[in-house]
Design a protein around this motif. Structure first.
Motif, mmCIF file in Angstrom:
data_model
loop_
_atom_site.group_PDB
_atom_site.id
_atom_site.type_symbol
_atom_site.label_atom_id
_atom_site.label_comp_id
_atom_site.label_asym_id
_atom_site.label_seq_id
_atom_site.Cartn_x
_atom_site.Cartn_y
_atom_site.Cartn_z
ATOM 1 N N PRO A 1 0.798 -1.229 0.000
ATOM 2 C CA PRO A 1 0.000 0.000 0.000
ATOM 3 C C PRO A 1 0.831 1.280 0.000
ATOM 4 O O PRO A 1 0.298 2.363 -0.230
ATOM 5 N N PHE A 2 2.126 1.203 0.238
ATOM 6 C CA PHE A 2 2.990 2.390 0.255
ATOM 7 C C PHE A 2 4.409 1.925 -0.053
ATOM 8 O O PHE A 2 4.744 0.744 0.061
ATOM 9 N N SER A 3 5.223 2.856 -0.467
ATOM 10 C CA SER A 3 6.628 2.538 -0.735
ATOM 11 C C SER A 3 7.377 2.463 0.591
ATOM 12 O O SER A 3 7.158 3.283 1.497
ATOM 13 N N MET A 4 8.254 1.489 0.701
ATOM 14 C CA MET A 4 8.946 1.256 1.968
ATOM 15 C C MET A 4 10.377 0.821 1.697
ATOM 16 O O MET A 4 10.746 0.464 0.568
ATOM 17 N N LYS A 5 11.165 0.821 2.780
ATOM 18 C CA LYS A 5 12.569 0.412 2.723
ATOM 19 C C LYS A 5 12.814 -0.621 3.812
ATOM 20 O O LYS A 5 12.473 -0.408 4.977
ATOM 21 N N CYS A 6 13.376 -1.760 3.408
ATOM 22 C CA CYS A 6 13.632 -2.838 4.352
ATOM 23 C C CYS A 6 14.725 -2.406 5.332
ATOM 24 O O CYS A 6 15.771 -1.871 4.931
ATOM 25 N N MET A 7 14.484 -2.655 6.633
ATOM 26 C CA MET A 7 15.449 -2.267 7.648
ATOM 27 C C MET A 7 16.615 -3.243 7.747
ATOM 28 O O MET A 7 17.652 -2.923 8.344
ATOM 29 N N SER A 8 16.472 -4.438 7.160
ATOM 30 C CA SER A 8 17.545 -5.441 7.255
ATOM 31 C C SER A 8 18.575 -5.262 6.157
ATOM 32 O O SER A 8 19.783 -5.234 6.425
ATOM 33 N N CYS A 9 18.122 -5.151 4.927
ATOM 34 C CA CYS A 9 19.055 -5.085 3.805
ATOM 35 C C CYS A 9 18.996 -3.764 3.037
ATOM 36 O O CYS A 9 19.823 -3.536 2.156
ATOM 37 N N GLY A 10 18.015 -2.913 3.335
ATOM 38 C CA GLY A 10 17.911 -1.634 2.635
ATOM 39 C C GLY A 10 17.272 -1.732 1.266
ATOM 40 O O GLY A 10 17.427 -0.810 0.448
ATOM 41 N N GLU A 11 16.578 -2.834 1.013
ATOM 42 C CA GLU A 11 15.924 -3.002 -0.292
ATOM 43 C C GLU A 11 14.738 -2.038 -0.394
ATOM 44 O O GLU A 11 13.977 -1.850 0.551
ATOM 45 N N TYR A 12 14.588 -1.423 -1.556
ATOM 46 C CA TYR A 12 13.481 -0.496 -1.795
ATOM 47 C C TYR A 12 12.312 -1.275 -2.384
ATOM 48 O O TYR A 12 12.451 -1.957 -3.410
ATOM 49 N N ILE A 13 11.168 -1.188 -1.750
ATOM 50 C CA ILE A 13 9.947 -1.863 -2.203
ATOM 51 C C ILE A 13 8.953 -0.777 -2.625
ATOM 52 O O ILE A 13 8.539 0.043 -1.805
ATOM 53 N N TYR A 14 8.638 -0.745 -3.902
ATOM 54 C CA TYR A 14 7.779 0.325 -4.415
ATOM 55 C C TYR A 14 6.312 0.016 -4.129
ATOM 56 O O TYR A 14 5.925 -1.125 -3.870
ATOM 57 N N LYS A 15 5.512 1.057 -4.223
ATOM 58 C CA LYS A 15 4.078 0.932 -3.971
ATOM 59 C C LYS A 15 3.423 0.189 -5.132
ATOM 60 O O LYS A 15 3.630 0.517 -6.291
ATOM 61 N N GLY A 16 2.635 -0.826 -4.806
ATOM 62 C CA GLY A 16 1.932 -1.604 -5.818
ATOM 63 C C GLY A 16 2.572 -2.933 -6.119
ATOM 64 O O GLY A 16 2.051 -3.681 -6.962
ATOM 65 N N ARG A 17 3.683 -3.272 -5.457
ATOM 66 C CA ARG A 17 4.308 -4.577 -5.680
ATOM 67 C C ARG A 17 3.471 -5.668 -5.023
ATOM 68 O O ARG A 17 2.978 -5.506 -3.906
ATOM 69 N N LYS A 18 3.325 -6.790 -5.708
ATOM 70 C CA LYS A 18 2.431 -7.848 -5.245
ATOM 71 C C LYS A 18 3.179 -8.825 -4.333
ATOM 72 O O LYS A 18 4.348 -9.159 -4.578
ATOM 73 N N PHE A 19 2.449 -9.276 -3.298
ATOM 74 C CA PHE A 19 3.002 -10.213 -2.323
ATOM 75 C C PHE A 19 1.927 -11.244 -1.975
ATOM 76 O O PHE A 19 0.721 -10.957 -2.039
ATOM 77 N N ASN A 20 2.390 -12.435 -1.584
ATOM 78 C CA ASN A 20 1.541 -13.440 -0.942
ATOM 79 C C ASN A 20 1.704 -13.249 0.559
ATOM 80 O O ASN A 20 2.738 -13.603 1.145
ATOM 81 N N SER A 21 0.702 -12.677 1.184
ATOM 82 C CA SER A 21 0.821 -12.287 2.593
ATOM 83 C C SER A 21 -0.155 -13.089 3.449
ATOM 84 O O SER A 21 -1.095 -13.704 2.944
ATOM 85 N N ARG A 22 0.085 -13.028 4.761
ATOM 86 C CA ARG A 22 -0.808 -13.623 5.733
ATOM 87 C C ARG A 22 -1.632 -12.506 6.357
ATOM 88 O O ARG A 22 -1.078 -11.530 6.875
ATOM 89 N N LYS A 23 -2.929 -12.652 6.298
ATOM 90 C CA LYS A 23 -3.843 -11.664 6.847
ATOM 91 C C LYS A 23 -4.330 -12.123 8.207
ATOM 92 O O LYS A 23 -4.845 -13.232 8.341
ATOM 93 N N ASN B 1 8.895 5.417 3.176
ATOM 94 C CA ASN B 1 9.685 6.486 2.560
ATOM 95 C C ASN B 1 8.996 7.835 2.678
ATOM 96 O O ASN B 1 9.665 8.872 2.681
ATOM 97 N N PHE B 2 7.679 7.831 2.751
ATOM 98 C CA PHE B 2 6.942 9.085 2.859
ATOM 99 C C PHE B 2 5.687 8.827 3.671
ATOM 100 O O PHE B 2 4.958 7.873 3.418
ATOM 101 N N GLU B 3 5.465 9.679 4.670
ATOM 102 C CA GLU B 3 4.288 9.567 5.512
ATOM 103 C C GLU B 3 3.519 10.866 5.426
ATOM 104 O O GLU B 3 4.073 11.951 5.662
ATOM 105 N N VAL B 4 2.238 10.762 5.106
ATOM 106 C CA VAL B 4 1.424 11.940 4.849
ATOM 107 C C VAL B 4 1.185 12.738 6.120
ATOM 108 O O VAL B 4 1.120 13.964 6.100
ATOM 109 N N TRP B 5 1.068 12.057 7.244
ATOM 110 C CA TRP B 5 0.685 12.737 8.481
ATOM 111 C C TRP B 5 1.854 13.405 9.172
ATOM 112 O O TRP B 5 1.700 13.985 10.240
#
Length: 293
Positions: free
Chosen positions: A41-63, A109-113
């Motif tokens: 739902p938002f662009s983020m940066k992994c705290m372990s390896c610093g990988e950039y994950i862009y907004k809209g990338r698909k994942f198989n997640s656990r809800k 990477n960016f927080e609106v609030w």
């Protein structure tokens, strides 16, 4: 090969359904977990390896459905893994802010609030806007909007005044021109000058036409007089100018002059000239047969 859809099942003769015991499995008391397919739902940066994950990338997640609620709206938590180091990243829904909140494993990477003047990465340093701050901000925006409306009204009034002044100047100029024309009689003078110029042009045209007619009349009259005098001189045998008898040379000179005058303008002929056809049979190699007769 067995059928895919079985209509009848086989029960052996010694089958006893009472011997089948029901197994009671205790229900899962923990949160309900299900696997879903989602997009970041938002662009983020992994705290372990610093990988950039862009907004809209698909994942198989656990809800996961948490026990937290906001206005009776359940809050969900999602677990995904980094595409580079497979570290677990967790974020959950935020119904109050209509957004998502990153819990652990990554950083947004960016927080609106976030506040405009806040540069600290600590979440405690950034707080949501309170009601009083919101009211103050709305009042300031309203005051600024009112000042802009007043400024726009002043601009419109100034533009209208300029247009009125231009119209008044044009009316004054036109009235002054009309008064000046009426006082000095410029209109009558202009009409008289135009009439005089037209009369002069007509008079000049008539004079030129009269001169042309006079010149033509003189030219044709002189030719007629010369012809008559020559004919009279030849008949009488005297000089047309009255200088006595003409000799052979004088008569010949007069006749030559008359012939030159008359022959200079031969009469037009309208007789049709028939051109002789050329014979191209010899050029084409056609031999004519001799006539038998």
């Amino acid at each position: 090969m067995s059928e895919r859809k079985v209509l009848q099942k086989y029960y052996p003769p010694d089958f006893d359904p009472s011997k089948i015991a029901r197994s009671r499995v205790p229900k899962n008391a923990g949160p309900r977990v299900m696997t879903v397919r989602l997009m970041a739902p938002f662009s983020m940066k992994c705290m372990s390896c610093g990988e950039y994950i862009y907004k809209g990338r698909k994942f198989n997640s656990r809800k996961e459905t948490t026990d937290e609620k906001y206005l009776n709206i359940p809050i969900y938590r999602f677990y995904i893994r980094c595409t580079r180091c497979s570290a677990e990243i967790t974020f959950k829904t935020d119904p109050k802010g209509m957004d998502y909140t990153c819990e652990r494993g990554a950083k947004r990477n960016f927080e609106v609030w976030r506040k405009a003047d806040g540069d600290d990465d600590d979440d405690d340093a950034h707080k949501l806007e309170t009601d009083e701050e919101r009211l103050d901000r709305l009042e300031a925006e309203e005051a600024e909007r009112g000042a802009m409306a007043v400024l726009e009204g002043k601009v419109v009034d100034a533009k209208r005044e300029m247009e009125i002044a231009d119209a008044l100047d044009e009316i004054r100029t036109r009235n002054a021109r009309i008064q000046r024309a009426e006082g000095k009689g410029e209109v009558d003078t202009a009409l008289e000058q135009a009439e005089r110029a037209r009369a002069e042009m007509e008079w000049e045209k008539r004079r030129v036409e009269a001169e042309d007619e006079e010149a033509a009349r003189r030219a044709f009259g002189r030719g007629i007089e010369i012809d008559e005098s020559v004919e009279d001189g030849l008949e009488v045998g005297t000089d047309p100018a009255g200088y006595g008898m003409l000799g052979g040379s004088g008569v010949s000179q007069v006749a030559a002059a008359k012939g030159a005058t008359v022959g200079s303008m031969p009469p037009p002929e309208f007789k049709r000239v028939v051109k002789k056809k050329k014979d191209f049979s010899a050029a084409l190699g056609i031999k004519k047969k001799p006539a038998l007769v």
